[in-house]
Design a protein around this motif. Structure first.
Motif, PDB file in Angstrom:
ATOM      1  N   ASP A  76       0.247  -0.990  -0.390  1.00 35.57           N
ATOM      2  CA  ASP A  76       0.052   0.125  -0.034  1.00 35.57           C
ATOM      3  C   ASP A  76       0.808   1.433   0.178  1.00 35.57           C
ATOM      4  OD1 ASP A  76       0.934  -1.126   2.427  1.00 35.57           O
ATOM      5  OD2 ASP A  76      -0.762   0.466   3.645  1.00 35.57           O
ATOM      6  N   ARG A  80       0.937   4.248  -2.321  1.00 33.90           N
ATOM      7  CA  ARG A  80       0.714   5.761  -2.089  1.00 33.90           C
ATOM      8  C   ARG A  80       1.641   6.533  -2.935  1.00 33.90           C
ATOM      9  NH1 ARG A  80      -1.131   5.824   3.672  1.00 33.90           N
ATOM     10  NH2 ARG A  80      -1.449   7.982   3.044  1.00 33.90           N
ATOM     11  N   ARG A  84       1.727   9.930  -4.989  1.00 34.46           N
ATOM     12  CA  ARG A  84       2.633  11.524  -4.884  1.00 34.46           C
ATOM     13  C   ARG A  84       3.521  11.644  -5.791  1.00 34.46           C
ATOM     14  NH1 ARG A  84       1.166  11.622   1.012  1.00 34.46           N
ATOM     15  NH2 ARG A  84      -0.548  10.607   1.036  1.00 34.46           N
ATOM     16  N   GLN A 124      -6.832   4.386  -2.051  1.00 29.71           N
ATOM     17  CA  GLN A 124      -6.663   6.008  -0.742  1.00 29.71           C
ATOM     18  C   GLN A 124      -6.444   7.366  -0.917  1.00 29.71           C
ATOM     19  OE1 GLN A 124      -4.157   4.446   2.866  1.00 29.71           O
ATOM     20  NE2 GLN A 124      -4.520   6.522   3.847  1.00 29.71           N
ATOM     21  N   ASP A 125      -4.911   7.145  -1.654  1.00 31.93           N
ATOM     22  CA  ASP A 125      -4.174   8.160  -2.320  1.00 31.93           C
ATOM     23  C   ASP A 125      -5.362   9.293  -3.678  1.00 31.93           C
ATOM     24  OD1 ASP A 125      -2.864   8.722  -0.562  1.00 31.93           O
ATOM     25  OD2 ASP A 125      -1.076   8.474  -1.042  1.00 31.93           O
ATOM     26  N   ARG A 127      -8.346   8.642  -3.866  1.00 28.45           N
ATOM     27  CA  ARG A 127      -9.781   9.816  -3.381  1.00 28.45           C
ATOM     28  C   ARG A 127      -8.664  11.184  -2.217  1.00 28.45           C
ATOM     29  NH1 ARG A 127     -11.075   5.011  -1.160  1.00 28.45           N
ATOM     30  NH2 ARG A 127      -9.780   5.536   0.859  1.00 28.45           N
ATOM     31  N   THR A 128      -7.760  11.139  -2.232  1.00 31.21           N
ATOM     32  CA  THR A 128      -6.942  12.064  -1.076  1.00 31.21           C
ATOM     33  C   THR A 128      -6.758  13.221  -2.307  1.00 31.21           C
ATOM     34  OG1 THR A 128      -6.057  11.095   0.833  1.00 31.21           O
ATOM     35  CG2 THR A 128      -5.427  13.078   0.472  1.00 31.21           C
ATOM     36  N   PHE A 129      -6.110  12.945  -3.408  1.00 39.47           N
ATOM     37  CA  PHE A 129      -5.908  14.304  -3.976  1.00 39.47           C
ATOM     38  C   PHE A 129      -6.849  14.209  -5.455  1.00 39.47           C
ATOM     39  CE2 PHE A 129      -2.324  12.920  -2.037  1.00 39.47           C
ATOM     40  CZ  PHE A 129      -1.615  13.510  -1.753  1.00 39.47           C
ATOM     41  N   GLY A 130      -8.279  13.231  -5.470  1.00 41.90           N
ATOM     42  CA  GLY A 130      -9.310  13.872  -5.993  1.00 41.90           C
ATOM     43  C   GLY A 130      -8.936  13.194  -8.038  1.00 41.90           C
ATOM     44  N   THR A 207       4.709  14.708   0.730  1.00 39.34           N
ATOM     45  CA  THR A 207       3.233  15.353   0.207  1.00 39.34           C
ATOM     46  C   THR A 207       3.587  16.764  -1.693  1.00 39.34           C
ATOM     47  OG1 THR A 207       2.719  15.189   2.498  1.00 39.34           O
ATOM     48  CG2 THR A 207       2.176  17.401   0.623  1.00 39.34           C
ATOM     49  N   ASP A 211      -0.709  22.312  -3.035  1.00 40.05           N
ATOM     50  CA  ASP A 211      -1.166  23.667  -2.106  1.00 40.05           C
ATOM     51  C   ASP A 211      -0.399  25.233  -3.135  1.00 40.05           C
ATOM     52  OD1 ASP A 211       1.768  22.545  -0.833  1.00 40.05           O
ATOM     53  OD2 ASP A 211       0.913  24.452   0.207  1.00 40.05           O
TER      54      ASP A 211
END
Length: 327
Positions: A76, A80, A84, A124-125, A127-130, A207, A211
């Motif tokens: 996993d 991820r 990233r 998971q990721d 979903r986290t980052f769309g 990360t 942003d």
């Protein structure tokens, strides 16, 4: 997900070929998020819709067991990190991610449990980052686990921040802190102490600096993500822009863990060099015509000429290794 070079495809040599399609349906179809152009992963291709007024930015990164992550790493975490590092490339282009294509070569040791764990991390990721999975391919391999992601993002037409664009007089700045990724790898290997596992986490799960998209679009003249090492990636900007880039390692922004490690080094300059060339930070090095906004630390400047000059402790350094090389 697409066809392989052999028919029928076999994601694992120990299992019947028909299992691949049920596995794709079970593990990967939910990751499409219902996007129409993915066709529920039932086709050999996807359709990417047009977005008026925007350019489509495409990037691709691959990771290989024993090279980009240690053997025995949790599946996993591998998935991820794959997400990233690709989104980090989009972040440096000031692009908004929306979709991706996955190609993964399963080694024989990767049975159903390992593949399910990989898919769970991927889910998971994404979903986290769309980000929606639009398609790809799965195959088997006699070698280590190898996975590649092609990531897609949108940026306003003509507004992608390129490596080319730096001009004499620009300032060189970097986001976040530098050196944590390289130290994190050393921590994973057991070479340095890592209280609480913070450095290892920085290496395993960087990360992507999504942003920073608005700042880069409005203010940066050039940018690159810091994956191979600050010195090496700053060199990519200098080369693409046709300028000379000077770095002052005494200005490196360091985390508490990085500062603590550096304080324990017998030679501070050698320690700074290691931090600036270690890689895996996935921050953004960028150039600005004026003082950059908050979140960036000025570490150098651009002048006419070519190449990269590195300074520390008041002297110019000669570096035999500027960062990770893929050849």
């Amino acid at each position: 997900m697409g066809r392989s070079t052999r028919s029928p495809k076999m994601p694992d040599a120990r299992q019947p070929a028909a299992d691949e399609f049920s596995e794709i349906e079970r593990l990967f179809r939910p990751l499409t998020g219902g996007v129409a152009g993915a066709f529920d992963l039932l086709d050999d291709a996807a359709v990417v819709p047009q977005r008026p007024g925007f350019d489509l930015v495409v990037t691709k990164d691959a990771i290989v067991g024993g090279v980009h992550f240690p053997e025995g790493e949790r599946p996993d975490l591998i998935a991820r990190k794959l997400v990233r590092v690709n989104l980090s490339d989009l972040a440096a282009k000031a692009a908004e991610p929306f979709g991706c294509f996955l190609a993964v070569a399963w080694p024989k040791a990767f049975g159903p449990t390992e593949r399910e764990t990989f898919a769970a991390g991927l889910a998971q990721d994404l979903r986290t980052f769309g980000v929606a999975l639009l398609g790809g391919d799965t195959v088997s391999t006699p070698g280590p686990l190898t996975a590649s992601l092609t990531a897609l993002g949108w940026v306003a037409e003509g507004a992608m921040v390129r490596r080319a664009g730096a001009e004499p007089g620009n300032l060189v700045a970097v986001s976040g802190t530098i050196g944590d990724g390289g130290l994190g790898l050393a921590a994973v290997r057991g070479e340095i102490q890592d209280a609480g596992g913070w450095l290892a986490d920085r290496y395993r799960l960087p990360t992507p600096r999504l942003d920073l998209r608005d700042i880069l679009q409005r203010h940066a003249t050039a940018a690159a993500d810091v994956s191979d090492g600050l010195v090496a990636d700053a060199g990519h900007v200098a080369r693409a822009s046709g300028v000379r880039l000077s770095l002052n390692l005494d200005r490196l922004p360091l985390s508490l863990a990085g500062s603590s490690w550096l304080a324990g080094q017998a030679d501070r300059v050698l320690g700074l060099i290691r931090l600036a060339t270690g890689g895996d930070d996935y921050e953004v090095v960028a150039t600005f015509a004026q003082t950059p906004p908050r979140g960036f630390t000025v570490i150098g400047e651009i002048s006419a000429g070519e190449g990269v000059e590195v300074r520390a402790a008041g002297r110019v350094l000669t570096l035999s290794d500027r960062g990770w090389s893929h050849v």
